[in-house]
Design a protein around this motif. Structure first.
Motif, PDB file in Angstrom:
ATOM      1  N   ILE A 123       9.680  -0.930   2.459  1.00 36.29           N
ATOM      2  CA  ILE A 123       8.669  -1.966   2.249  1.00 36.29           C
ATOM      3  C   ILE A 123       8.886  -2.652   0.898  1.00 36.29           C
ATOM      4  CG2 ILE A 123       6.213  -2.464   2.071  1.00 36.29           C
ATOM      5  CD1 ILE A 123       7.134  -1.724   4.865  1.00 36.29           C
ATOM      6  N   ASN A 124       9.274  -1.882  -0.112  1.00 39.04           N
ATOM      7  CA  ASN A 124       9.587  -2.491  -1.416  1.00 39.04           C
ATOM      8  C   ASN A 124      10.741  -3.477  -1.293  1.00 39.04           C
ATOM      9  OD1 ASN A 124       7.721  -1.345  -3.208  1.00 39.04           O
ATOM     10  ND2 ASN A 124       8.898   0.557  -3.359  1.00 39.04           N
ATOM     11  N   GLU A 125      11.805  -3.064  -0.628  1.00 41.17           N
ATOM     12  CA  GLU A 125      12.969  -3.937  -0.465  1.00 41.17           C
ATOM     13  C   GLU A 125      12.613  -5.171   0.360  1.00 41.17           C
ATOM     14  OE1 GLU A 125      15.538  -1.143   1.357  1.00 41.17           O
ATOM     15  OE2 GLU A 125      16.441  -0.455  -0.528  1.00 41.17           O
ATOM     16  N   LEU A 126      11.752  -4.990   1.343  1.00 37.80           N
ATOM     17  CA  LEU A 126      11.316  -6.123   2.159  1.00 37.80           C
ATOM     18  C   LEU A 126      10.626  -7.169   1.301  1.00 37.80           C
ATOM     19  CD1 LEU A 126      10.735  -7.501   4.908  1.00 37.80           C
ATOM     20  CD2 LEU A 126       8.651  -6.108   5.026  1.00 37.80           C
ATOM     21  N   ALA A 127       9.710  -6.733   0.457  1.00 36.86           N
ATOM     22  CA  ALA A 127       8.994  -7.677  -0.405  1.00 36.86           C
ATOM     23  C   ALA A 127       9.953  -8.417  -1.335  1.00 36.86           C
ATOM     24  CB  ALA A 127       7.937  -6.932  -1.214  1.00 36.86           C
ATOM     25  N   HIS A 128      10.891  -7.682  -1.925  1.00 32.14           N
ATOM     26  CA  HIS A 128      11.868  -8.323  -2.820  1.00 32.14           C
ATOM     27  C   HIS A 128      12.760  -9.295  -2.051  1.00 32.14           C
ATOM     28  CE1 HIS A 128      11.105  -6.304  -6.622  1.00 32.14           C
ATOM     29  NE2 HIS A 128      11.010  -5.143  -5.983  1.00 32.14           N
ATOM     30  N   THR A 129      13.137  -8.957  -0.833  1.00 36.02           N
ATOM     31  CA  THR A 129      13.966  -9.853  -0.010  1.00 36.02           C
ATOM     32  C   THR A 129      13.221 -11.139   0.321  1.00 36.02           C
ATOM     33  OG1 THR A 129      15.148  -7.975   0.962  1.00 36.02           O
ATOM     34  CG2 THR A 129      15.235 -10.067   2.158  1.00 36.02           C
ATOM     35  N   ILE A 130      11.969 -11.031   0.681  1.00 36.61           N
ATOM     36  CA  ILE A 130      11.168 -12.218   0.999  1.00 36.61           C
ATOM     37  C   ILE A 130      11.045 -13.124  -0.226  1.00 36.61           C
ATOM     38  CG2 ILE A 130       8.797 -12.977   1.509  1.00 36.61           C
ATOM     39  CD1 ILE A 130       8.643 -10.604   3.471  1.00 36.61           C
ATOM     40  N   ILE A 131      10.785 -12.533  -1.387  1.00 35.81           N
ATOM     41  CA  ILE A 131      10.675 -13.314  -2.625  1.00 35.81           C
ATOM     42  C   ILE A 131      11.990 -14.038  -2.918  1.00 35.81           C
ATOM     43  CG2 ILE A 131      10.456 -13.112  -5.135  1.00 35.81           C
ATOM     44  CD1 ILE A 131       8.393 -10.858  -4.591  1.00 35.81           C
ATOM     45  N   SER A 163       6.310 -14.999  -6.704  1.00 33.98           N
ATOM     46  CA  SER A 163       5.342 -13.925  -6.505  1.00 33.98           C
ATOM     47  C   SER A 163       5.783 -12.656  -7.230  1.00 33.98           C
ATOM     48  CB  SER A 163       5.193 -13.608  -5.014  1.00 33.98           C
ATOM     49  OG  SER A 163       4.599 -14.672  -4.321  1.00 33.98           O
ATOM     50  N   ASN A 164       4.798 -11.859  -7.643  1.00 35.60           N
ATOM     51  CA  ASN A 164       5.102 -10.514  -8.126  1.00 35.60           C
ATOM     52  C   ASN A 164       4.580  -9.505  -7.118  1.00 35.60           C
ATOM     53  OD1 ASN A 164       2.312 -10.198  -8.613  1.00 35.60           O
ATOM     54  ND2 ASN A 164       2.519 -11.031 -10.678  1.00 35.60           N
ATOM     55  N   ILE A 165       4.896  -8.247  -7.332  1.00 36.18           N
ATOM     56  CA  ILE A 165       4.519  -7.191  -6.392  1.00 36.18           C
ATOM     57  C   ILE A 165       3.539  -6.242  -7.067  1.00 36.18           C
ATOM     58  CG2 ILE A 165       5.373  -5.239  -5.044  1.00 36.18           C
ATOM     59  CD1 ILE A 165       8.066  -6.742  -4.842  1.00 36.18           C
ATOM     60  N   GLN A 166       2.457  -5.951  -6.361  1.00 39.37           N
ATOM     61  CA  GLN A 166       1.495  -4.987  -6.873  1.00 39.37           C
ATOM     62  C   GLN A 166       1.268  -3.888  -5.844  1.00 39.37           C
ATOM     63  OE1 GLN A 166      -1.927  -7.451  -7.664  1.00 39.37           O
ATOM     64  NE2 GLN A 166      -2.587  -7.473  -5.520  1.00 39.37           N
ATOM     65  N   HIS A 167       1.003  -2.687  -6.322  1.00 34.12           N
ATOM     66  CA  HIS A 167       0.801  -1.540  -5.440  1.00 34.12           C
ATOM     67  C   HIS A 167      -0.660  -1.109  -5.457  1.00 34.12           C
ATOM     68  CE1 HIS A 167       5.058  -0.417  -4.540  1.00 34.12           C
ATOM     69  NE2 HIS A 167       5.264  -1.176  -5.608  1.00 34.12           N
ATOM     70  N   TYR A 212       0.839  -1.194   0.000  1.00 35.65           N
ATOM     71  CA  TYR A 212       0.000   0.000   0.000  1.00 35.65           C
ATOM     72  C   TYR A 212       0.875   1.244   0.000  1.00 35.65           C
ATOM     73  CZ  TYR A 212      -3.868  -3.147   0.838  1.00 35.65           C
ATOM     74  OH  TYR A 212      -4.792  -4.159   0.701  1.00 35.65           O
ATOM     75  N   GLY A 213       0.614   2.122  -0.949  1.00 39.54           N
ATOM     76  CA  GLY A 213       1.455   3.285  -1.134  1.00 39.54           C
ATOM     77  C   GLY A 213       2.590   2.974  -2.095  1.00 39.54           C
ATOM     78  N   ASN A 214       3.611   3.825  -2.107  1.00 38.99           N
ATOM     79  CA  ASN A 214       4.701   3.643  -3.077  1.00 38.99           C
ATOM     80  C   ASN A 214       5.792   2.696  -2.598  1.00 38.99           C
ATOM     81  OD1 ASN A 214       6.118   5.158  -1.198  1.00 38.99           O
ATOM     82  ND2 ASN A 214       5.980   7.066  -2.370  1.00 38.99           N
ATOM     83  N   GLY A 215       5.697   2.222  -1.336  1.00 42.32           N
ATOM     84  CA  GLY A 215       6.654   1.233  -0.849  1.00 42.32           C
ATOM     85  C   GLY A 215       7.977   1.795  -0.369  1.00 42.32           C
ATOM     86  N   THR A 216       8.086   3.123  -0.298  1.00 44.55           N
ATOM     87  CA  THR A 216       9.343   3.720   0.164  1.00 44.55           C
ATOM     88  C   THR A 216       9.367   3.919   1.682  1.00 44.55           C
ATOM     89  OG1 THR A 216       8.483   5.956  -0.218  1.00 44.55           O
ATOM     90  CG2 THR A 216       9.699   4.916  -2.030  1.00 44.55           C
TER      91      THR A 216
END
Length: 318
Positions: A256-264, A271-275, A212-216
């Protein structure tokens, strides 16, 4: 891992919850543990010590002073982990949030002050008392609360009021209270809301991860075992009395963006990431200064982010 507490009567409100149930496991071998919880979120039922003979479980409401007073009898150590939390829960239940977090804490402190041999009361607060932007906030940093009418801030307001009350009990009645402010705790057994938990569940099933949001937004993430260790340090150290402590991992910092990429990456997920648009007030920056916890409690988080992600994925429901 053992604990220096032995043959004590430990009372844990919210003991069936995420952190509370982990604390039960830490104390149960050498102490009598009473869990006082309304079982709204029950992580305890999945633990292998759920039926331990040293464990007493009471389905109760911390707003019921008479019920609480009866249950807490003879307790020597109290951990007050009960409360309304989670952004979705809070925004949909602002009245209940204020009542449970403020009046519930008032009831705990009142009953604790009536005990003959209360050695310590730990009260959980929140890093949200530092507002939307908290960069290396120390315990002496100014509390910053959001605008009236934004439901998210009812949680921070209720917890800050509880901090003042706990400190007042220490100053006026010499009740040995300690305030802990957790910074983004995650790990196995988390029930309900929690960014890492939700992302890991999606990643394990190769489903899209929603941000949610831009992930920064920037966070410092603390694994639950480190939080448990901080509680133990607070319970067993006289220097903690009358103090507040930030509890987090100042080295596990990521957007938050980096967190999602790290988990993947760590979980080898497809998984892909959607905002999606942010619909409520959010925290843009949250990084603790934990020097005070290092100095007085000899506490420092040990679990790195990737290690914590792996352990959470391997033991998701434990």
């Amino acid at each position: 891992m053992s604990t220096p507490l032995k043959n004590e009567k430990i009372f844990i409100t919210g003991g069936a919850g995420f952190i509370g149930s982990k604390l039960v496991g830490r104390f149960i071998q050498d102490n009598s543990v009473t869990v006082f919880d309304n079982m709204f979120r029950n992580s305890l039922k999945d633990k292998d010590y759920y039926t331990h003979p040293n464990l007493t479980i009471i389905n109760g409401d911390i707003l019921n002073l008479k019920e609480l007073r009866k249950a807490i009898t003879d307790s020597t150590y109290i951990v007050h982990a009960a409360g309304i939390a989670g952004i979705d829960t809070v925004t949909h239940n602002p009245i209940k949030t204020m009542e449970v977090n403020m009046l519930g804490t008032a009831n705990i402190l009142k009953t604790a002050s009536e005990l003959e041999n209360c050695k310590k009361v730990i009260c959980f607060s929140t890093s949200e008392v530092f507002g939307q932007r908290a960069f290396r906030s120390s315990e002496e940093s100014e509390a910053i609360l959001g605008a009236v009418g934004e439901a998210r801030w009812t949680y921070a307001v209720s917890k800050l009021a509880s901090e003042h009350l706990a400190y007042s009990y220490y100053k006026q009645l010499q009740l040995p209270t300690v305030i802990l402010r957790p910074f983004n705790i995650y790990g196995p057994g988390q029930i309900g809301e929690g960014a890492i938990k939700l992302m890991i569940e999606k990643a394990l099933n190769d489903q899209p991860i929603t941000i949610y949001g831009n992930g920064t937004q920037i966070r410092a993430w603390c694994y639950v075992d480190d939080m448990v260790e901080a509680v133990v340090c607070s319970l067993t150290n006289e220097k903690a009395n009358g103090e507040s402590f930030n509890i987090g991992n100042e080295k596990a910092i990521t957007t938050i963006n980096e967190l999602a990429h790290t988990i993947i990456r760590v979980l080898h997920s497809n998984s892909n990431i959607q905002h999606k648009a942010q619909t409520t007030a959010d925290i843009q920056l949250r990084i603790p200064d934990i020097e005070k916890a290092k100095r007085l409690l000899s506490f420092e988080a040990k679990f790195g982010l990737e290690q914590g992600i792996q352990l959470t994925a391997e033991n998701l429901n434990c």
